[in-house]
Design a protein around this motif. Sequence first.
Motif, PDB file in Angstrom:
ATOM      1  N   ASN A  56       0.850  -1.198   0.000  1.00 43.25           N
ATOM      2  CA  ASN A  56       0.000   0.000   0.000  1.00 43.25           C
ATOM      3  C   ASN A  56       0.885   1.247   0.000  1.00 43.25           C
ATOM      4  OD1 ASN A  56       0.633   0.603   2.862  1.00 43.25           O
ATOM      5  ND2 ASN A  56      -0.590  -1.202   3.254  1.00 43.25           N
ATOM      6  N   GLY A  57       0.239   2.390  -0.193  1.00 37.64           N
ATOM      7  CA  GLY A  57       0.980   3.648  -0.257  1.00 37.64           C
ATOM      8  C   GLY A  57       1.598   4.011   1.076  1.00 37.64           C
ATOM      9  N   HIS A  58       0.913   3.628   2.147  1.00 35.73           N
ATOM     10  CA  HIS A  58       1.467   3.945   3.459  1.00 35.73           C
ATOM     11  C   HIS A  58       2.798   3.243   3.701  1.00 35.73           C
ATOM     12  CE1 HIS A  58       1.828   5.146   7.537  1.00 35.73           C
ATOM     13  NE2 HIS A  58       2.166   3.903   7.804  1.00 35.73           N
ATOM     14  N   MET A  59       2.863   1.954   3.379  1.00 39.53           N
ATOM     15  CA  MET A  59       4.134   1.240   3.575  1.00 39.53           C
ATOM     16  C   MET A  59       5.216   1.774   2.634  1.00 39.53           C
ATOM     17  SD  MET A  59       3.739  -0.516   6.200  1.00 39.53           S
ATOM     18  CE  MET A  59       5.261  -1.446   6.292  1.00 39.53           C
ATOM     19  N   TYR A 151       8.584  12.711  -1.822  1.00 35.82           N
ATOM     20  CA  TYR A 151       7.269  13.247  -2.158  1.00 35.82           C
ATOM     21  C   TYR A 151       6.179  12.218  -1.856  1.00 35.82           C
ATOM     22  CZ  TYR A 151       9.734  16.937  -4.638  1.00 35.82           C
ATOM     23  OH  TYR A 151      10.542  17.984  -4.950  1.00 35.82           O
ATOM     24  N   ASP A 152       5.108  12.678  -1.209  1.00 34.67           N
ATOM     25  CA  ASP A 152       3.900  11.875  -1.118  1.00 34.67           C
ATOM     26  C   ASP A 152       3.139  12.146  -2.412  1.00 34.67           C
ATOM     27  OD1 ASP A 152       1.357  10.847  -0.764  1.00 34.67           O
ATOM     28  OD2 ASP A 152       1.317  11.267   1.388  1.00 34.67           O
ATOM     29  N   ALA A 153       3.249  11.200  -3.340  1.00 36.48           N
ATOM     30  CA  ALA A 153       2.660  11.368  -4.672  1.00 36.48           C
ATOM     31  C   ALA A 153       1.396  10.520  -4.823  1.00 36.48           C
ATOM     32  CB  ALA A 153       3.686  11.004  -5.739  1.00 36.48           C
ATOM     33  N   PHE A 175       3.765   6.430  -4.255  1.00 36.34           N
ATOM     34  CA  PHE A 175       2.430   6.393  -4.864  1.00 36.34           C
ATOM     35  C   PHE A 175       1.530   5.429  -4.084  1.00 36.34           C
ATOM     36  CE2 PHE A 175       5.261   7.714  -8.239  1.00 36.34           C
ATOM     37  CZ  PHE A 175       4.537   8.706  -8.891  1.00 36.34           C
ATOM     38  N   SER A 176       0.244   5.724  -4.092  1.00 32.37           N
ATOM     39  CA  SER A 176      -0.741   4.803  -3.533  1.00 32.37           C
ATOM     40  C   SER A 176      -1.563   4.228  -4.661  1.00 32.37           C
ATOM     41  CB  SER A 176      -1.682   5.536  -2.571  1.00 32.37           C
ATOM     42  OG  SER A 176      -2.825   4.730  -2.313  1.00 32.37           O
ATOM     43  N   PHE A 177      -1.769   2.898  -4.607  1.00 29.85           N
ATOM     44  CA  PHE A 177      -2.644   2.243  -5.586  1.00 29.85           C
ATOM     45  C   PHE A 177      -3.878   1.702  -4.873  1.00 29.85           C
ATOM     46  CE2 PHE A 177       1.605   0.966  -7.811  1.00 29.85           C
ATOM     47  CZ  PHE A 177       1.783   2.262  -8.254  1.00 29.85           C
ATOM     48  N   THR A 180      -9.427   3.568  -4.128  1.00 23.58           N
ATOM     49  CA  THR A 180     -10.048   4.873  -4.397  1.00 23.58           C
ATOM     50  C   THR A 180      -9.191   5.778  -5.276  1.00 23.58           C
ATOM     51  OG1 THR A 180      -9.043   5.696  -2.375  1.00 23.58           O
ATOM     52  CG2 THR A 180     -11.314   4.908  -2.209  1.00 23.58           C
ATOM     53  N   LYS A 181      -8.007   5.350  -5.619  1.00 25.28           N
ATOM     54  CA  LYS A 181      -7.122   6.218  -6.388  1.00 25.28           C
ATOM     55  C   LYS A 181      -7.342   6.046  -7.902  1.00 25.28           C
ATOM     56  CE  LYS A 181      -4.693   7.741  -2.709  1.00 25.28           C
ATOM     57  NZ  LYS A 181      -5.271   7.509  -1.378  1.00 25.28           N
ATOM     58  N   VAL A 182      -6.796   6.966  -8.671  1.00 25.46           N
ATOM     59  CA  VAL A 182      -6.982   6.967 -10.134  1.00 25.46           C
ATOM     60  C   VAL A 182      -6.527   5.640 -10.763  1.00 25.46           C
ATOM     61  CG1 VAL A 182      -6.127   7.999 -12.280  1.00 25.46           C
ATOM     62  CG2 VAL A 182      -6.851   9.454 -10.396  1.00 25.46           C
TER      63      VAL A 182
HETATM   64  C1  LIG Z   1      -4.116   7.362  -0.104  1.00 23.40           C
HETATM   65  C2  LIG Z   1      -3.053   8.195   0.488  1.00 23.40           C
HETATM   66  C3  LIG Z   1      -1.961   7.639   1.213  1.00 23.40           C
HETATM   67  C4  LIG Z   1      -1.885   6.228   1.658  1.00 23.40           C
HETATM   68  O1  LIG Z   1      -2.065   5.269   0.715  1.00 23.40           O
HETATM   69  P1  LIG Z   1      -2.657   3.835   1.054  1.00 23.40           P
HETATM   70  O2  LIG Z   1      -2.411   3.094  -0.213  1.00 23.40           O
HETATM   71  O3  LIG Z   1      -4.105   3.995   1.371  1.00 23.40           O
HETATM   72  O4  LIG Z   1      -1.889   3.260   2.189  1.00 23.40           O
HETATM   73  C5  LIG Z   1      -0.949   8.498   1.601  1.00 23.40           C
HETATM   74  N1  LIG Z   1      -0.996   9.811   1.369  1.00 23.40           N
HETATM   75  C6  LIG Z   1      -2.037  10.374   0.722  1.00 23.40           C
HETATM   76  C7  LIG Z   1      -2.013  11.861   0.473  1.00 23.40           C
HETATM   77  C8  LIG Z   1      -3.101   9.606   0.282  1.00 23.40           C
HETATM   78  O5  LIG Z   1      -4.147  10.178  -0.325  1.00 23.40           O
END
Ligand SMILES: *Cc1c(COP(=O)(O)O)cnc(C)c1O
Length: 367
Positions: A56-59, A151-153, A175-177, A180-182
């Motif tokens: 996930n994007g958080h990790m 960068y939090d992208a 990046f987060s996949f 809910t993301k694009v």
């Molecule tokens: C979605 C999101 C994350 C985390 O991504 P996950 O895949 O849900 O863990 C981090 N930063 C921002 C700005 C986000 O919108």
Amino acid sequence: MINVTRSSMPDIEEYIDEIRDIWENHWLTNMGPKHRKLQEKLKEYLGVENVELMTNGHMALELTLQAMNLQGEVITTPFTFASTTHAIVRNGLVPVFCDVDPVTFLIDIEKLESLITDRTCAILPVHVYGNICDMEEIEHIAHKYELKVIYDAAHAFGELYRGQSIGLFGNASCFSFHATKVFHTIEGGAVCFKDEHLGKILYGLKNFGIQNAEEVSAVGANAKMNEFCAAMGICNLRHVDNEIEKRRIVTERYQENLEGIDGITLRQYQSDVKNNYAYFPIIIEPRIFGSSREDVLKKMKDNGIGARKYFYPLTNTFSCFGRQFDVSKTPVALQLSKRVLTLPLYADLPLEEVDRISKVILSCKGV
Ligand SMILES: *Cc1c(COP(=O)(O)O)cnc(C)c1O
């Protein structure tokens, strides 16, 4: 009920076709063929040399900070999702909150340098709603003080800045996949980076820090993307350009309907960015519009329309942090968080619904 977002999905036949060979090789996770295929496809799509997939994007954020072996303070913004700040704190680092720009929602470059101390080790800006930070200026400052830039992208998948992939900037982009993301892999994420050595560390960290059968060289986590998620990503990637184009059409309809209304400010699109149309936030100025954000939200809900206070509350006001952070230091972010409303936006949102949603919002004017 119209939700604020709706996950895109490939045809079920396309997905079944993609996962069929998983039944032949019985390889479900741990960097299997689908994982490697998606990694290659993403390098190509994103125009970058290095991509490390994550659960996930958080990790992606958390392990990137860990991989850099940082200590001290990280300058970031509070107008973001919980994940950004949590990734810092969970690494034993101290977030230092910079205010944001009222028009772009991005880290305010004018205020950034004054927050740097001898404890600062990195800058973690967020490309909020797919607006792209002033990366040249950020990296100029980072270079001057020898700071890392991550960068939090999560909102900026596939975007180009002056024709260049955003994944090419800074030390890393995460990046987060998420569904809910694009672009999504159900749950998933990735790190793009320049330094191949960082990639080796990230690869180890996402698999418990196991270097080989007999050596564990870091206290890693488990953040390996599994084969079913990777297969979903392979399918979704084939359609993402089309999805973004449909989102653009929805966005333009909102702009036509809501432009020039006193008390409503629409997001501005940056002229040097190829956007992905991930979000459509509006800022409601209650004294001018005549209704507050909460009034509009309620009216929408009564009409079966979901909208989201995204981002509210600010991360520096979360109860888990007690009174550690002084929110009066980020007044612009605070003001935005009280007025922002993110409207429903997804590729298949019918334009008639966009019109209905817009009408419901406009009916709140001057109530
Ligand atoms: C979605 C999101 C994350 C985390 O991504 P996950 O895949 O849900 O863990 C981090 N930063 C921002 C700005 C986000 O919108």
